[in-house]
Design a protein around this motif. Structure first.
Motif, mmCIF file in Angstrom:
data_model
loop_
_atom_site.group_PDB
_atom_site.id
_atom_site.type_symbol
_atom_site.label_atom_id
_atom_site.label_comp_id
_atom_site.label_asym_id
_atom_site.label_seq_id
_atom_site.Cartn_x
_atom_site.Cartn_y
_atom_site.Cartn_z
ATOM 1 N N SER A 49 -31.445 34.956 31.141
ATOM 2 C CA SER A 49 -30.336 35.718 31.720
ATOM 3 C C SER A 49 -30.189 35.420 33.209
ATOM 4 O O SER A 49 -29.079 35.252 33.711
ATOM 5 C CB SER A 49 -30.541 37.219 31.513
ATOM 6 O OG SER A 49 -30.457 37.534 30.152
ATOM 7 N N HIS A 50 -31.313 35.349 33.909
ATOM 8 C CA HIS A 50 -31.265 35.036 35.337
ATOM 9 C C HIS A 50 -30.691 33.634 35.555
ATOM 10 O O HIS A 50 -29.845 33.419 36.421
ATOM 11 C CB HIS A 50 -32.659 35.141 35.969
ATOM 12 C CG HIS A 50 -33.210 36.518 35.960
ATOM 13 N ND1 HIS A 50 -32.599 37.587 36.577
ATOM 14 C CD2 HIS A 50 -34.336 37.014 35.395
ATOM 15 C CE1 HIS A 50 -33.314 38.670 36.400
ATOM 16 N NE2 HIS A 50 -34.375 38.356 35.683
ATOM 17 N N TRP A 51 -31.152 32.682 34.783
ATOM 18 C CA TRP A 51 -30.672 31.304 34.905
ATOM 19 C C TRP A 51 -29.175 31.236 34.608
ATOM 20 O O TRP A 51 -28.418 30.588 35.347
ATOM 21 C CB TRP A 51 -31.466 30.398 33.962
ATOM 22 C CG TRP A 51 -31.010 28.977 34.007
ATOM 23 C CD1 TRP A 51 -31.325 28.035 34.938
ATOM 24 C CD2 TRP A 51 -30.146 28.332 33.064
ATOM 25 N NE1 TRP A 51 -30.712 26.848 34.639
ATOM 26 C CE2 TRP A 51 -29.978 27.002 33.487
ATOM 27 C CE3 TRP A 51 -29.497 28.747 31.908
ATOM 28 C CZ2 TRP A 51 -29.201 26.090 32.800
ATOM 29 C CZ3 TRP A 51 -28.722 27.832 31.224
ATOM 30 C CH2 TRP A 51 -28.584 26.531 31.674
ATOM 31 N N LEU A 52 -28.733 31.898 33.545
ATOM 32 C CA LEU A 52 -27.312 31.890 33.197
ATOM 33 C C LEU A 52 -26.470 32.528 34.297
ATOM 34 O O LEU A 52 -25.388 32.029 34.623
ATOM 35 C CB LEU A 52 -27.085 32.600 31.862
ATOM 36 C CG LEU A 52 -27.606 31.844 30.643
ATOM 37 C CD1 LEU A 52 -27.657 32.760 29.437
ATOM 38 C CD2 LEU A 52 -26.767 30.619 30.356
ATOM 39 N N TYR A 53 -26.955 33.599 34.878
ATOM 40 C CA TYR A 53 -26.240 34.243 35.980
ATOM 41 C C TYR A 53 -26.077 33.264 37.143
ATOM 42 O O TYR A 53 -24.990 33.123 37.719
ATOM 43 C CB TYR A 53 -26.981 35.502 36.430
ATOM 44 C CG TYR A 53 -26.382 36.132 37.663
ATOM 45 C CD1 TYR A 53 -25.230 36.912 37.569
ATOM 46 C CD2 TYR A 53 -26.945 35.921 38.913
ATOM 47 C CE1 TYR A 53 -24.659 37.479 38.696
ATOM 48 C CE2 TYR A 53 -26.390 36.486 40.046
ATOM 49 C CZ TYR A 53 -25.241 37.259 39.940
ATOM 50 O OH TYR A 53 -24.688 37.803 41.067
ATOM 51 N N LEU A 54 -27.151 32.578 37.490
ATOM 52 C CA LEU A 54 -27.095 31.619 38.596
ATOM 53 C C LEU A 54 -26.168 30.449 38.296
ATOM 54 O O LEU A 54 -25.612 29.839 39.214
ATOM 55 C CB LEU A 54 -28.506 31.110 38.925
ATOM 56 C CG LEU A 54 -29.446 32.169 39.509
ATOM 57 C CD1 LEU A 54 -30.858 31.621 39.607
ATOM 58 C CD2 LEU A 54 -28.944 32.652 40.859
ATOM 59 N N MET A 55 -25.970 30.148 37.016
ATOM 60 C CA MET A 55 -25.077 29.060 36.603
ATOM 61 C C MET A 55 -23.631 29.536 36.462
ATOM 62 O O MET A 55 -22.754 28.771 36.085
ATOM 63 C CB MET A 55 -25.555 28.451 35.275
ATOM 64 C CG MET A 55 -26.924 27.797 35.351
ATOM 65 S SD MET A 55 -27.016 26.453 36.548
ATOM 66 C CE MET A 55 -25.941 25.267 35.820
ATOM 67 N N GLY A 56 -23.377 30.816 36.755
ATOM 68 C CA GLY A 56 -22.024 31.352 36.674
ATOM 69 C C GLY A 56 -21.567 31.682 35.264
ATOM 70 O O GLY A 56 -20.376 31.851 35.015
ATOM 71 N N LYS A 57 -22.493 31.797 34.341
ATOM 72 C CA LYS A 57 -22.172 32.126 32.942
ATOM 73 C C LYS A 57 -22.268 33.635 32.774
ATOM 74 O O LYS A 57 -23.366 34.193 32.740
ATOM 75 C CB LYS A 57 -23.129 31.428 31.976
ATOM 76 C CG LYS A 57 -23.153 29.925 32.108
ATOM 77 C CD LYS A 57 -21.866 29.324 31.624
ATOM 78 C CE LYS A 57 -21.921 27.818 31.639
ATOM 79 N NZ LYS A 57 -20.684 27.215 31.179
ATOM 80 N N ASP A 58 -21.114 34.308 32.696
ATOM 81 C CA ASP A 58 -21.147 35.763 32.660
ATOM 82 C C ASP A 58 -20.476 36.368 31.428
ATOM 83 O O ASP A 58 -20.076 37.520 31.440
ATOM 84 C CB ASP A 58 -20.542 36.340 33.934
ATOM 85 C CG ASP A 58 -19.075 35.966 34.110
ATOM 86 O OD1 ASP A 58 -18.562 35.152 33.330
ATOM 87 O OD2 ASP A 58 -18.440 36.506 35.033
#
Length: 134
Positions: A49-58
């Motif tokens: 979840s943290h990685w996806l957030y940093l990748m702009g995947k929301d």
């Protein structure tokens, strides 16, 4: 997380464990419902979840745990899903009032057959590979 599928509406975060492979050492000892095992599986959701957030995947997230093991059946997978759900942020989400975002929308624990017969997941069919032929 083993892989992520992004479709039109959701991110499917997929974890896969298989103790049914030929030549597996002591598959009968695999205990997927143990608290320690489920905490490790849940931790993968948080890390991803943290990685996806940093990748702009929301997009909304669904966590799918594909589980194949000798004593597995739909009842045991449902029990594991209920235990896993307690390790994920569902309770936290019920404490948030207003229009806050959800961290997770759904968790499923399925085997490959259930994955393939699911209306949404079956759009991405899975097939076991016999690695003994390689």
């Amino acid at each position: 997380m083993d892989f992520v599928i992004e479709n039109e509406s959701h991110l499917l975060l997929v974890e896969y464990k298989n103790a049914n492979i030929p030549g597996a050492a002591h598959p009968e000892r695999f205990a997927p419902s143990g608290d320690n095992k489920l905490e490790k599986v849940a931790r993968k959701f948080y890390d991803s979840s943290h990685w996806l957030y940093l990748m702009g995947k929301d997009k909304p997230k669904k966590y799918i745990y594909i589980l194949e093991y000798p004593l597995g059946n739909s009842t045991s997978r449902l029990m594991i899903r209920n235990k896993l759900q307690k390790c994920l942020p569902f309770a936290l989400q019920t404490q948030i009032t207003g229009t806050g975002r959800k961290l997770i929308d759904e968790v499923k624990v399925v085997d490959i057959s259930e994955w393939n017969s699911d209306e949404e997941l079956g759009r991405y069919p899975l097939q076991p590979v016999d690695i003994s032929d390689t």
